[in-house]
Design an enzyme around this catalytic site. Structure first.
Site, PDB file in Angstrom:
ATOM      1  N   LYS A  70       0.494  -1.580   0.284  1.00  0.00           N
ATOM      2  CA  LYS A  70      -0.017   0.252   0.487  1.00  0.00           C
ATOM      3  C   LYS A  70       0.726   1.439   0.305  1.00  0.00           C
ATOM      4  O   LYS A  70       1.743   1.102   0.918  1.00  0.00           O
ATOM      5  CB  LYS A  70      -0.788  -0.083   1.008  1.00  0.00           C
ATOM      6  N   LYS A  94       5.673   2.443   8.170  1.00  0.00           N
ATOM      7  CA  LYS A  94       3.976   2.885   9.067  1.00  0.00           C
ATOM      8  C   LYS A  94       3.061   2.136   9.076  1.00  0.00           C
ATOM      9  O   LYS A  94       2.232   1.990  10.239  1.00  0.00           O
ATOM     10  CB  LYS A  94       4.392   3.957   7.873  1.00  0.00           C
ATOM     11  N   ASP A  99      -0.623  -1.074  13.056  1.00  0.00           N
ATOM     12  CA  ASP A  99      -1.226  -1.974  12.568  1.00  0.00           C
ATOM     13  C   ASP A  99      -1.407  -2.241  11.209  1.00  0.00           C
ATOM     14  O   ASP A  99      -2.780  -2.740  11.651  1.00  0.00           O
ATOM     15  CB  ASP A  99      -1.738  -2.364  14.079  1.00  0.00           C
ATOM     16  N   LYS A 106       5.130   1.888  -3.241  1.00  0.00           N
ATOM     17  CA  LYS A 106       4.810   4.059  -3.297  1.00  0.00           C
ATOM     18  C   LYS A 106       5.400   3.930  -5.107  1.00  0.00           C
ATOM     19  O   LYS A 106       5.749   3.722  -5.347  1.00  0.00           O
ATOM     20  CB  LYS A 106       6.116   4.537  -2.992  1.00  0.00           C
ATOM     21  N   SER A 362      -7.235   4.797   4.506  1.00  0.00           N
ATOM     22  CA  SER A 362      -7.057   4.033   3.479  1.00  0.00           C
ATOM     23  C   SER A 362      -7.245   2.291   3.417  1.00  0.00           C
ATOM     24  O   SER A 362      -8.147   1.572   2.820  1.00  0.00           O
ATOM     25  CB  SER A 362      -5.879   4.139   3.195  1.00  0.00           C
TER      26      SER A 362
HETATM   27  N1  GLU Z   1      -0.019   8.399   0.408  1.00  0.00           N
HETATM   28  C1  GLU Z   1      -0.033   8.534   1.432  1.00  0.00           C
HETATM   29  C2  GLU Z   1       0.852   7.931   2.382  1.00  0.00           C
HETATM   30  O1  GLU Z   1       2.306   8.025   2.312  1.00  0.00           O
HETATM   31  C3  GLU Z   1      -0.903   7.486   2.084  1.00  0.00           C
HETATM   32  C4  GLU Z   1      -0.609   6.020   0.788  1.00  0.00           C
HETATM   33  C5  GLU Z   1      -2.019   5.518   1.503  1.00  0.00           C
HETATM   34  O2  GLU Z   1      -3.351   5.488   2.023  1.00  0.00           O
HETATM   35  O3  GLU Z   1      -1.873   4.401   1.043  1.00  0.00           O
HETATM   36  O4  GLU Z   1       1.084   7.893   3.757  1.00  0.00           O
END
Ligand code: GLU
Length: 471
Positions: A70, A94, A99, A106, A362
Site C-alpha cells: 500500500k 508506517k 497495525d 509507493k 485507506s
Molecule cells: N500517501 C499516503 C502516505 O504516504 C497515504 C498512503 C495510502 O493511503 O495508501 O502515507
C-alpha cells in the site's frame, strides 16, 4: 537546500540505528530493509497541442510480508527511483507501526501538475494505471495505490475507472485503489485523515506531563504556538484541527511564500485568500517572510513540516527554534539534522508514526470496499433505538425529562464518518503509547524515531518468522 545523503540511505540509516536495539539475525534485518521490487516505465503522452512527450514513472513494492502493498502515487518533478524506494520503505514501517496489515509501496510520475491541462493529467493517470496493470502492480490483493503529493480523489477515480475497463470483471475491483471520491467507493473522512491523524498524534504527545515538563511547555494543545510548512491537503487539515483545539497558528507557508502573525492566522481564511489570489503572500494583517524556507526558522512550540522531504538539513538546522517537530510530510528532517536536533532536546514525532492517518483510513476504505457495505449501515438505527430506550428508562426512573440537546446527541447512532474518525483516533493513540513505551524501556536514551523503527522492525520480523521463512 543541501541534501546530506540519498533518501534511501537516510531511511536505512534510521533503520540501522534501531536494528542495533533488536536481536534479529543480519539476514532477516537485510530482508526487512531492502526494497523487493521496483518497476520503472516510460510512456508517451500526447499533449493538447499534438506534440508527444515521454513521461517517466515508477512503482516500488518494498515489502510483501503482508499483502497487498500500500502507498500513494505522487506527481512531482522531484520523483526518482531513489525517492519512490525510500517512500515505499517508509510505508512498510508506517503500516507496521499503526497495525495496518499491508506491506509498503509507493509510486511516482515525474511531472509537475501545474504544467498540464486536466485532460492531459487524465491521459497520464490512465496510461500509468494501464502500465501498472500490465505488470501486476495494481490489484486489490497485490498493490493498492492512493493519493500522495500532487494527486487526489480525481486521479484515484481515473485509476479505478481505467482498472475496471481493463481488468477482467472481478467482485472486488473497487478495492484496487483508495482515496476515491465517495461516489466511487471512497470512505467519509479519508480526505482529512492524514491531517486529523497528525493532530491526534500531537495531542497525545502533548498530554504527557513528563515530556511537556522536559520541553518547558504546558500540557495540551491549547495555547501552543504552531507553524505549518505547506498548505496542501495534509498541512491545511493539520493546521485547521490544531487551531480548533486552541493552538495559535503563527506561521504558514506554501511554495510561493510564507506569512507570519504572532497573534495567530485564521487557517481557513488564509486558505481562502490563497485560492482567490493564487498566493499565500500579502494576507491582510500578516507579515510576509523573505523566503518560503524562513517559516522553518520561526520561534514556535510546534513546527509541522507538511510539504516534501529534506526540508530541515545541516544547512538550516541551527536556526530551527521549535521545541517540537511533527513530521506530517515524509522525510522532512535529514538523519544528520535529526541528530543535531536530538542533542538540543527537540522532540521529534516521526513521519512513520505521525502521518500514518492517511493509510489507516485507506485501510478502512479497503475494508468497506471488500465488504461492499457502508460503515454504520447495519447498526446505526439499531444503536439509536437502543440508546433511546436506555434514556427513556432513565427518564422514567428519575421522573425527569431530558432536554433535546442532551437526549439527541446521546441517542444518536454512529455513522460512517464517526466510526472512521473513532477508528483513526484509537489507532493513533495506541501506536503512540506503544512507541513511547519502547522509548521509556531504553531509559529515554533513544528518540521517538528510533523507538518507532524498533516497533516496526519487530512487527515485520514477527511476520517473517511466523511465515517460517527464517527458522
Ligand atoms: N500517501 C499516503 C502516505 O504516504 C497515504 C498512503 C495510502 O493511503 O495508501 O502515507
Amino acid at each position: 537546500m543541501t541534501v546530506e545523503a540519498k533518501f534511501t540511505d537516510q531511511v536505512n540509516r534510521n533503520f540501522d540505528k534501531a536494528a542495533a536495539y533488536t536481536n534479529h539475525s543480519p539476514g532477516l534485518l537485510k530482508q526487512i530493509k531492502i526494497c523487493n521490487s521496483v518497476y520503472y516505465m516510460t510512456f508517451p503522452l500526447k499533449r493538447d497541442d499534438g506534440s508527444i512527450e515521454a513521461i517517466q514513472a515508477w512503482r516500488a513494492e518494498h515489502s510483501q510480508h503482508k499483502t497487498p502493498v500500500k502507498g500513494g502515487i505522487r506527481y512531482s518533478m522531484a520523483v526518482s527511483e531513489d525517492e519512490v524506494m525510500a517512500l515505499a520503505a517508509l510505508m512498510t514501517y508506517k503500516c507496521a507501526i499503526v497495525d495496518v496489515p499491508f506491506g509498503g509501496g509507493k509510486g511516482g510520475v515525474k511531472v509537475s501538475r501545474l504544467n498540464y491541462s486536466q485532460a492531459e493529467l487524465e491521459r497520464i493517470t490512465r496510461r500509468y494505471t494501464y502500465e501498472l496493470f500490465r505488470k501486476n502492480f495494481i490489484d486489490p490483493g497485490i498493490d493498492v495505490p492512493a493519493p500522495d503529493y500532487g494527486t487526489g480523489p480525481q486521479e484515484m477515480a481515473w485509476i479505478l475507472d481505467t482498472y475496471n475497463s481493463i481488468a477482467p470483471s472481478k467482485l472486488d475491483s473497487i478495492a484496487c485503489v483508495t482515496g476515491k471520491p465517495i461516489s466511487q467507493g471512497g470512505v467519509r473522512g479519508r480526505i482529512e485523515a492524514t491531517g486529523r491523524g497528525v493532530f491526534f498524534g500531537l495531542r497525545e504527545a502533548c498530554s504527557d506531563r513528563h515530556d511537556m515538563k522536559q520541553l518547558g511547555m504546558n500540557v495540551g494543545i491549547d495555547g501552543k504556538k504552531v507553524v505549518v510548512q505547506g498548505l496542501g491537503n495534509v498541512g491545511y487539515h493539520a493546521a485547521k484541527f490544531l487551531q480548533e483545539a486552541g493552538a495559535i497558528v503563527v506561521g504558514l507557508s506554501e511554495r510561493e511564500g510564507a506569512i507570519y502573525d504572532q497573534k495567530g492566522l485564521d487557517v481557513c481564511k488564509v486558505f481562502e485568500h490563497r485560492r482567490e489570489t493564487h498566493s499565500i503572500v500579502d494576507y491582510p494583517g500578516a507579515q510576509n517572510l523573505n523566503a518560503t524556507g524562513d517559516v522553518l526558522e520561526l520561534e514556535c512550540d510546534i513546527l509541522v513540516p507538511a510539504a516534501l522531504e529534506n526540508q530541515i538539513t545541516m544547512a538550516n538546522v541551527s536556526r530551527v527554534r521549535a521545541k517540537m517537530i511533527g513530521e506530517a510530510a515524509n522525510g522532512p528532517v535529514t538523519s544528520e539534522a535529526h541528530e543535531a536536533l536530538r542533542k538540543r532536546n527537540v522532540m521529534i514525532l516521526p513521519d512513520t508514526y505521525l502521518n500514518a492517518g492517511g493509510v489507516t483510513v485507506s485501510y478502512f476504505e479497503w475494508l468497506k470496499n471488500l465488504s461492499h457495505v457502508r460503515f454504520g449501515r447495519m447498526d446505526k438505527r439499531f444503536e439509536e433505538a437502543t440508546n433511546t430506550k436506555i434514556l427513556e428508562a432513565i427518564e422514567l426512573a428519575t421522573g425527569k425529562k431530558l432536554t433535546d440537546n442532551i437526549f439527541g446527541p446521546i441517542a444518536q447512532g454512529a455513522d460512517e464518518e464517526d466510526l472512521v474518525n473513532s477508528g483513526l483516533e484509537e489507532t493513533m493513540i495506541n501506536a503512540y503509547r506503544e512507541i513511547r513505551e519502547i522509548k521509556s524501556q531504553h531509559g529515554d536514551e533513544i528518540g521517538l524515531r528510533t523507538a518507532a523503527f524498533i516497533v516496526a522492525i519487530n512487527k515485520v520480523a514477527t511476520s517473517y518468522l511466523e511465515l517460517g521463512i527464517f527458522p
